[in-house]
Design an enzyme around this catalytic site. Structure first.
Site, PDB file in Angstrom:
ATOM      1  N   ASP A  51      23.348  42.890  -5.887  1.00 28.26           N
ATOM      2  CA  ASP A  51      24.765  42.683  -6.178  1.00 28.26           C
ATOM      3  C   ASP A  51      25.048  41.189  -6.340  1.00 28.26           C
ATOM      4  O   ASP A  51      25.160  40.461  -5.359  1.00 28.26           O
ATOM      5  CB  ASP A  51      25.602  43.274  -5.040  1.00 28.26           C
ATOM      6  CG  ASP A  51      27.094  42.997  -5.204  1.00 28.26           C
ATOM      7  OD1 ASP A  51      27.499  42.510  -6.283  1.00 28.26           O
ATOM      8  OD2 ASP A  51      27.840  43.266  -4.247  1.00 28.26           O
ATOM      9  N   GLU A 130      12.868  12.079   0.533  1.00 21.45           N
ATOM     10  CA  GLU A 130      12.668  11.772   1.949  1.00 21.45           C
ATOM     11  C   GLU A 130      13.880  12.314   2.711  1.00 21.45           C
ATOM     12  O   GLU A 130      14.879  11.631   2.889  1.00 21.45           O
ATOM     13  CB  GLU A 130      12.548  10.268   2.165  1.00 21.45           C
ATOM     14  CG  GLU A 130      11.378   9.622   1.428  1.00 21.45           C
ATOM     15  CD  GLU A 130      11.372   8.107   1.569  1.00 21.45           C
ATOM     16  OE1 GLU A 130      12.389   7.532   2.044  1.00 21.45           O
ATOM     17  OE2 GLU A 130      10.367   7.487   1.204  1.00 21.45           O
ATOM     18  N   GLU A 132      16.127  13.375   5.682  1.00 20.86           N
ATOM     19  CA  GLU A 132      16.375  13.113   7.098  1.00 20.86           C
ATOM     20  C   GLU A 132      17.195  14.260   7.686  1.00 20.86           C
ATOM     21  O   GLU A 132      17.944  14.932   6.972  1.00 20.86           O
ATOM     22  CB  GLU A 132      17.114  11.782   7.262  1.00 20.86           C
ATOM     23  CG  GLU A 132      16.316  10.592   6.749  1.00 20.86           C
ATOM     24  CD  GLU A 132      17.129   9.322   6.638  1.00 20.86           C
ATOM     25  OE1 GLU A 132      16.519   8.249   6.444  1.00 20.86           O
ATOM     26  OE2 GLU A 132      18.378   9.385   6.742  1.00 20.86           O
ATOM     27  N   GLU A 212      13.994   8.744  13.242  1.00 22.52           N
ATOM     28  CA  GLU A 212      14.836   7.912  12.388  1.00 22.52           C
ATOM     29  C   GLU A 212      15.798   7.070  13.229  1.00 22.52           C
ATOM     30  O   GLU A 212      15.764   7.096  14.454  1.00 22.52           O
ATOM     31  CB  GLU A 212      15.592   8.776  11.361  1.00 22.52           C
ATOM     32  CG  GLU A 212      15.004   8.706   9.946  1.00 22.52           C
ATOM     33  CD  GLU A 212      15.027   7.305   9.343  1.00 22.52           C
ATOM     34  OE1 GLU A 212      15.821   6.470   9.811  1.00 22.52           O
ATOM     35  OE2 GLU A 212      14.254   7.052   8.405  1.00 22.52           O
ATOM     36  N   GLU A 220      12.596  12.224  10.309  1.00 25.29           N
ATOM     37  CA  GLU A 220      12.224  12.245   8.899  1.00 25.29           C
ATOM     38  C   GLU A 220      10.773  12.691   8.782  1.00 25.29           C
ATOM     39  O   GLU A 220       9.914  12.248   9.550  1.00 25.29           O
ATOM     40  CB  GLU A 220      12.392  10.863   8.263  1.00 25.29           C
ATOM     41  CG  GLU A 220      11.976  10.817   6.790  1.00 25.29           C
ATOM     42  CD  GLU A 220      12.217   9.445   6.162  1.00 25.29           C
ATOM     43  OE1 GLU A 220      13.310   8.889   6.389  1.00 25.29           O
ATOM     44  OE2 GLU A 220      11.323   8.939   5.467  1.00 25.29           O
ATOM     45  N   HIS A 269      16.533   9.729   0.241  1.00 26.16           N
ATOM     46  CA  HIS A 269      16.081   8.868  -0.843  1.00 26.16           C
ATOM     47  C   HIS A 269      15.129   9.668  -1.724  1.00 26.16           C
ATOM     48  O   HIS A 269      14.250  10.371  -1.216  1.00 26.16           O
ATOM     49  CB  HIS A 269      15.374   7.639  -0.287  1.00 26.16           C
ATOM     50  CG  HIS A 269      16.177   6.918   0.757  1.00 26.16           C
ATOM     51  ND1 HIS A 269      15.598   6.179   1.766  1.00 26.16           N
ATOM     52  CD2 HIS A 269      17.518   6.835   0.946  1.00 26.16           C
ATOM     53  CE1 HIS A 269      16.546   5.657   2.528  1.00 26.16           C
ATOM     54  NE2 HIS A 269      17.720   6.049   2.057  1.00 26.16           N
ATOM     55  N   ARG A 339      16.917  -2.730   0.355  1.00 25.81           N
ATOM     56  CA  ARG A 339      17.339  -1.387   0.748  1.00 25.81           C
ATOM     57  C   ARG A 339      18.851  -1.212   0.764  1.00 25.81           C
ATOM     58  O   ARG A 339      19.349  -0.132   1.052  1.00 25.81           O
ATOM     59  CB  ARG A 339      16.753  -1.048   2.132  1.00 25.81           C
ATOM     60  CG  ARG A 339      15.247  -0.915   2.095  1.00 25.81           C
ATOM     61  CD  ARG A 339      14.625  -0.767   3.474  1.00 25.81           C
ATOM     62  NE  ARG A 339      13.175  -0.817   3.389  1.00 25.81           N
ATOM     63  CZ  ARG A 339      12.388   0.238   3.278  1.00 25.81           C
ATOM     64  NH1 ARG A 339      12.917   1.437   3.240  1.00 25.81           N
ATOM     65  NH2 ARG A 339      11.077   0.099   3.210  1.00 25.81           N
ATOM     66  N   GLU A 358      13.417   4.491  -6.667  1.00 29.88           N
ATOM     67  CA  GLU A 358      13.870   5.197  -5.472  1.00 29.88           C
ATOM     68  C   GLU A 358      15.399   5.226  -5.477  1.00 29.88           C
ATOM     69  O   GLU A 358      16.054   4.207  -5.259  1.00 29.88           O
ATOM     70  CB  GLU A 358      13.363   4.497  -4.208  1.00 29.88           C
ATOM     71  CG  GLU A 358      13.838   5.150  -2.920  1.00 29.88           C
ATOM     72  CD  GLU A 358      13.543   4.289  -1.699  1.00 29.88           C
ATOM     73  OE1 GLU A 358      13.854   4.753  -0.575  1.00 29.88           O
ATOM     74  OE2 GLU A 358      13.038   3.156  -1.843  1.00 29.88           O
ATOM     75  N   ARG A 360      18.713   6.014  -3.795  1.00 30.41           N
ATOM     76  CA  ARG A 360      18.944   6.032  -2.350  1.00 30.41           C
ATOM     77  C   ARG A 360      20.267   6.657  -1.911  1.00 30.41           C
ATOM     78  O   ARG A 360      20.492   6.851  -0.719  1.00 30.41           O
ATOM     79  CB  ARG A 360      18.847   4.608  -1.798  1.00 30.41           C
ATOM     80  CG  ARG A 360      17.457   4.024  -1.917  1.00 30.41           C
ATOM     81  CD  ARG A 360      17.404   2.566  -1.457  1.00 30.41           C
ATOM     82  NE  ARG A 360      17.759   2.377  -0.075  1.00 30.41           N
ATOM     83  CZ  ARG A 360      16.950   2.565   0.958  1.00 30.41           C
ATOM     84  NH1 ARG A 360      15.701   2.981   0.759  1.00 30.41           N
ATOM     85  NH2 ARG A 360      17.356   2.347   2.194  1.00 30.41           N
TER      86      ARG A 360
END
Length: 470
Positions: A51, A130, A132, A212, A220, A269, A339, A358, A360
């Site tokens: 359904d 990655e 967390e 973390e 992580e 990330h 970062r 990357e 983030r």
């Protein structure tokens, strides 16, 4: 595995049931379980009925009949069932037309990979998230007409440093100081290792696990990168394993981006790169060792980032993490090593194979199939239209003067704002029919009605502290 190999695999493992899993639109696995006797070669073409009107964001009641078709390539033995159970991921098909369903997130990801190849840009897009998460000891929450609250707890929570625990042994990570402490401050190494071992048993290659930054059991576990569709599946399997291993130990896991006030939230990330054959296409002699193609890809992601947030940060809670001045990279810039930028070029290795972007700002509340597909389409739009990402920002963005920061765009401030951005900027997602207008409209409508408006209508507990005596 082929269909015949799956049936033989089930026999060898003495499976008695087959569990068929698929993804609802917001991003949770659904399943239905059948006696193994119901599975034969014909089922891999004819499927099983269900359904569709009972699945979030899917069919209306008058067109509810749908089919799930198991994918033999995803067959494995479920590691958590008491009775031996074969598990497979399914595609969703219309029972009348036999066409794949446009709101099936897995189908969206399949079309994104097909578009990449048809465009002649690359053979494969690799993704490495990655994710967390928090491993908690207790969670309670409720909301009704006259009250609303949540209560979470962890033996690691710094707020428990004065609690009578008979005995309280201390070693509770300080706020924002949970990154990489050894045992006994890190009390969850063994449970994370068990999660890793189950992942490897299920075909997920693990690169690392660690505590973390936040107190209260933030963790992580990093998976090795894989092609888009495969990684979207592995992200769902990752969540399934993490939650069920925690349950074995009387713990509970949340992937909410911001469950703990005034400590770090959980991000995801996402490392991305394009390859043709065995050649990495993001390696070159431009900034950060990147190719021109990689910079255009970054340009596309930055250009469409505010619309992408509707998929990469798709909850109202996501924007408790994406707050200017805190740990999340809300400023839409790119940089090597930095970062605090929304997109970082990792510089750990000089190898061309390690060159990647990357991204983030995403968080683990997202539907990986949709989020990865959307980011790929944004990057491809950047390559196809040669979108210049501008100059890199090799400064601490959080320390910039207001006049400098004014020139740096930022992520949306709320889910409502992100959905408005998606409504205005989604043409790049329609290429190759990867996302259909119907799918985008449903995403916006569902999120607005069931999440944005639902939260907006309810009094918040802190409003009583602010306004009760007004």
């Amino acid at each position: 595995m082929t269909v015949k190999e799956v049936l033989e695999f089930a026999r060898k493992n003495e499976a008695v049931m087959v569990d068929l899993k698929f993804m609802d639109y917001p991003g949770l696995w659904q399943h239905c379980t059948y006696p193994l006797s119901e599975l034969d070669e014909g089922r891999f073409e004819d499927g099983f009925g269900f359904d569709g009107s009972s699945i979030r964001g899917w069919q209306p009641i008058h067109a509810s009949d749908m089919l799930i078709i198991p994918d033999p390539a995803t067959a494995m033995m479920d590691p958590f069932t008491q009775y031996p159970t074969l598990s497979m991921i399914c595609n969703i098909v219309d029972p009348i037309t036999k066409e794949k369903y446009t709101r099936d997130p897995r189908h969206v990801a399949q079309k994104a990979e097909a578009y990449l190849q048809s465009a002649g840009i690359a053979d494969v897009a690799y993704f490495g998230p990655e994710a967390e998460f928090f491993i908690l000891d207790d969670i309670r929450f409720d909301q009704n007409q006259r009250s609303g609250y949540y209560f979470l707890d962890s033996v690691e929570g710094r707020w428990n440093s004065g609690r009578e625990e008979n005995p309280n042994l201390g070693y509770k990570p300080r706020y924002k100081e949970g990154y990489f402490p050894v045992s006994p401050t890190d009390s969850q190494m063994d449970i994370r290792t068990e999660m890793c071992l189950v992942m490897e048993q299920c075909g997920i290659a693990v690169e690392a696990q660690h505590h973390e930054v936040a107190t209260a059991g933030q963790a992580e576990i990093d998976m090795r990168f894989a092609p888009l569709l495969e990684m979207a599946y592995k992200l769902m399997l990752f969540k399934y394993i993490v939650k069920n291993v925690a349950k074995r130990h009387g713990r509970t896991v949340t992937f909410m981006p911001k469950p703990v006030f005034q400590d770090n939230g959980s991000g995801m990330h996402v490392h991305q790169s394009l390859w043709r054959g065995d050649k990495p296409l993001f390696a070159g002699d431009r900034y950060g060792g990147l190719s021109e193609m990689a910079l255009y890809y970054i340009g596309g992601v930055l250009k469409h980032a505010r619309a992408l947030c509707a998929f990469t940060n798709p909850t109202t809670n996501s924007y408790k993490r994406l707050v200017p001045g805190y740990e999340a990279p809300v400023n839409l810039a790119y940089s090597s090593r930095n970062r605090s930028a929304a997109i970082r070029i990792p510089m750990y290795s000089p190898s061309p194979k390690a060159k990647r972007a990357e991204v983030r700002f995403p968080d683990p509340s997202c539907n990986g199939y949709l989020a990865f597909a959307a980011m790929l389409m944004a990057g491809l739009d950047g390559i196809e239209n040669k979108i210049d990402p501008g100059e890199p920002l090799d400064k601490d963005i959080y320390a910039l003067a207001p006049e400098e920061l004014a020139d740096v765009p930022s992520t949306p401030g709320s889910l409502a704002e992100a959905l408005e951005e998606l409504s205005a900027d989604h043409e790049f997602l329609l290429k190759g029919d990867v996302f259909t207008r119907d799918a985008i409209d449903m995403w916006i409508d569902y999120k607005t009605e069931h999440e944005v408006d639902a939260l907006r209508l309810r009094p918040h507990p802190y409003e009583f502290a602010l306004y009760y005596d007004c």
